[in-house]
Design a protein around this motif. Structure first.
Motif, PDB file in Angstrom:
ATOM      1  N   LYS A   4     -12.665  22.056 -45.852  1.00 36.81           N
ATOM      2  CA  LYS A   4     -14.111  21.865 -45.765  1.00 36.81           C
ATOM      3  C   LYS A   4     -14.670  22.573 -44.540  1.00 36.81           C
ATOM      4  N   LEU A  32     -17.354  25.772 -44.264  1.00 41.27           N
ATOM      5  CA  LEU A  32     -18.591  25.624 -43.501  1.00 41.27           C
ATOM      6  C   LEU A  32     -18.708  26.683 -42.418  1.00 41.27           C
ATOM      7  N   TYR A  55     -22.298  28.534 -43.003  1.00 38.35           N
ATOM      8  CA  TYR A  55     -23.435  28.326 -42.107  1.00 38.35           C
ATOM      9  C   TYR A  55     -23.863  29.599 -41.387  1.00 38.35           C
ATOM     10  N   LEU A  79     -25.591  31.866 -43.956  1.00 38.62           N
ATOM     11  CA  LEU A  79     -26.956  31.450 -44.264  1.00 38.62           C
ATOM     12  C   LEU A  79     -27.893  31.755 -43.101  1.00 38.62           C
ATOM     13  N   LEU A  80     -27.387  31.474 -41.920  1.00 41.89           N
ATOM     14  CA  LEU A  80     -28.188  31.717 -40.720  1.00 41.89           C
ATOM     15  C   LEU A  80     -28.564  33.191 -40.602  1.00 41.89           C
ATOM     16  N   ILE A 126     -31.129  34.226 -43.350  1.00 44.06           N
ATOM     17  CA  ILE A 126     -32.502  33.786 -43.054  1.00 44.06           C
ATOM     18  C   ILE A 126     -33.094  34.610 -41.915  1.00 44.06           C
ATOM     19  N   TRP A 131     -38.650  31.671 -43.253  1.00 40.18           N
ATOM     20  CA  TRP A 131     -39.093  32.756 -44.143  1.00 40.18           C
ATOM     21  C   TRP A 131     -39.870  32.093 -45.281  1.00 40.18           C
ATOM     22  N   ILE A 140     -26.687  20.359 -39.692  1.00 42.23           N
ATOM     23  CA  ILE A 140     -25.265  20.690 -39.732  1.00 42.23           C
ATOM     24  C   ILE A 140     -24.586  19.808 -38.690  1.00 42.23           C
ATOM     25  N   PHE A 180     -30.968  23.448 -41.309  1.00 40.57           N
ATOM     26  CA  PHE A 180     -31.832  24.231 -42.173  1.00 40.57           C
ATOM     27  C   PHE A 180     -33.076  23.420 -42.540  1.00 40.57           C
ATOM     28  N   VAL A 216     -38.017  28.533 -46.273  1.00 40.18           N
ATOM     29  CA  VAL A 216     -36.622  28.202 -46.011  1.00 40.18           C
ATOM     30  C   VAL A 216     -36.308  28.805 -44.641  1.00 40.18           C
ATOM     31  N   VAL A 231     -34.253  28.080 -40.462  1.00 39.79           N
ATOM     32  CA  VAL A 231     -33.275  27.412 -39.602  1.00 39.79           C
ATOM     33  C   VAL A 231     -34.011  26.515 -38.611  1.00 39.79           C
TER      34      VAL A 231
END
Lengths: 216, 203
Positions: A2, A6, A10, A13-14, A17, B33, B164, B171, B197, B199
């Motif tokens: 897990k 992660l 993470y 995704l960071l 974005i 964003w 997290i 997020f 969406v 952070v």
């Protein structure tokens, strides 16, 4: 397991974005712009004029080219002349106006101009020559709706229709009844496509002016 | 089958995001964003979804769940029409492709409520009040004009913060409805949805 997922998920995704945020700062439009996308047909008219009362028109045999054009540009523009004149005549005759010589006392005087480079389409010196073409040298040129049509940067064809039946002899003014600006037609050079765009623009100017026309 | 699948997903999420202790929020920061969708008269002018939206903000979370903060944002909308004929000022007619750009800048003070539970997901609702600066550019052929406007505006928002564990970051996902009241410049209103969406960090 897990934790390892992660650790990849993470930061991924960071980063995604953050990337979207950075890209979204741009003000540059998302659409493409082609040369022909900038073509424009603009018409205006004197709403006091009754176009059905006019039967004949005169248009000069030569194309007026503004004095800022280079000899090469003038030669290039001149190539369009025949198709321009033919298209104007075709549209005028479809509206039942009859082309006559200037000596035949025409009801309407027509002027065709090409503007190259940056110009505001208002009160430029080349307008001055029109009245002479129609047999009224020394007369002024008058737009009843105000002179401003707009500005164009890369070339435009202008067609004017003036009232030779009701000339203001006291103030020496000739009333413009209709004007068309076909803009953008010279933005790309050296292609026969331009001529088609020009012809299409002339036709569109008449199409969007349903008040024109006369009964013979 | 679909029903069981959904229940399984929700159950997995619940287990995955279950906290071991209740969070003690103070201030957190958000970088987002936004995807935006014009509505009303604005949609008549630009009927295309914008993917050019960013936003930065911060919120202080009180122990009661009340939040106070602010946000600044930017969204860009673009539309290239087909060739259309438009009459204006009684006697003028123009046929051309229209290029329509609108840039919306948002400056808001926000207040709301965040539901703090034992989960890592914190749903919230906010309302933002403040100023909208709009830059509207219209180009027809090679002729263009530009209008600017400052207007009072309001923005209700719902969303969720996803933490997290043990990282100090997380997020945010949300939906917002922007309204710039009294906006003119040939539009009767300036309303659009924005779906964000991003952070969060600092808690």
């Amino acid at each position: 397991m897990k934790i390892s997922v992660l650790r990849i998920l993470y930061p991924g995704l960071l980063l995604a974005i953050m990337g979207l945020v950075i890209v979204s700062c741009s003000k540059y439009p998302t659409y493409d712009v082609n040369t022909s996308d900038l073509d424009m047909v603009w018409t205006n008219y004197d709403d006091a004029a009754d176009f059905a009362q006019y039967k004949t028109y005169y248009v000069a045999d030569t194309l007026l080219i503004d004095s800022t054009a280079t000899p090469e540009e003038k030669a290039e523009i001149q190539e369009y002349y025949e198709s321009i004149l033919a298209e104007v005549n075709s549209n005028m005759q479809a509206l039942n106006y009859v082309r006559v010589d200037s000596s035949a006392d025409p009801d309407i005087g027509m002027g065709i101009s090409i503007v190259t480079r940056t110009n505001h389409v208002i009160s430029y010196s080349y307008w001055y020559y029109y009245p002479g073409y129609w047999g009224w040298p020394g007369y002024g040129y008058y737009y009843p709706w105000g002179t401003y049509l707009g500005s164009y940067e890369e070339g435009a064809l202008i067609i004017d229709m003036v009232d030779l039946k009701n000339i203001d002899t006291i103030n020496k003014k000739i009333n413009v009844m209709w004007a068309a600006l076909i803009g953008g037609v010279l933005t790309g050079r050296g292609s026969t496509v331009i001529s088609q765009r020009l012809i299409g623009g002339i036709d569109q100017a008449y199409t969007q002016s349903p008040y024109l026309g006369t009964d013979q | 089958m679909k029903k069981y699948f959904l229940i399984s997903i929700i159950a997995l999420c619940a287990v995955f995001f279950t906290k071991t202790a209740t969070a003690q929020y103070e201030t957190h920061w958000e970088l987002q964003w936004n995807i935006a969708v014009p509505t009303g008269d604005f949609e008549n002018w630009i009927n295309e979804t914008s993917v050019r939206g960013i936003e930065f903000g911060g919120n202080y979370h009180f122990e009661t769940g009340v939040t106070l903060g602010g946000a600044v944002g930017y969204g860009a909308f673009f539309k290239k029409t087909g060739k259309i004929t438009v009459d204006f000022n009684n006697t003028n007619t123009v046929t051309a492709i229209h290029f329509r750009d609108l840039y919306s800048y948002v400056f808001l003070a926000e207040g709301g409520y965040a539901y703090q539970s034992d989960f890592l997901i914190t749903p919230y609702a906010r309302i933002g009040i403040g100023a909208y600066y709009t830059e509207q550019v219209t180009q027809i052929g090679l002729v263009y004009w530009r209008d600017e406007s400052w207007d009072f505006g309001m923005r209700p928002e719902i969303g969720a913060l996803i933490e997290i564990p043990n990282s100090g970051i997380g997020f945010i996902v949300n939906a917002k409805y922007n309204s710039a009241f009294g906006y003119g410049n040939n539009l009767n209103n300036l309303n659009y949805f924005a779906f964000g969406v991003g952070v969060i960090f600092g808690f």
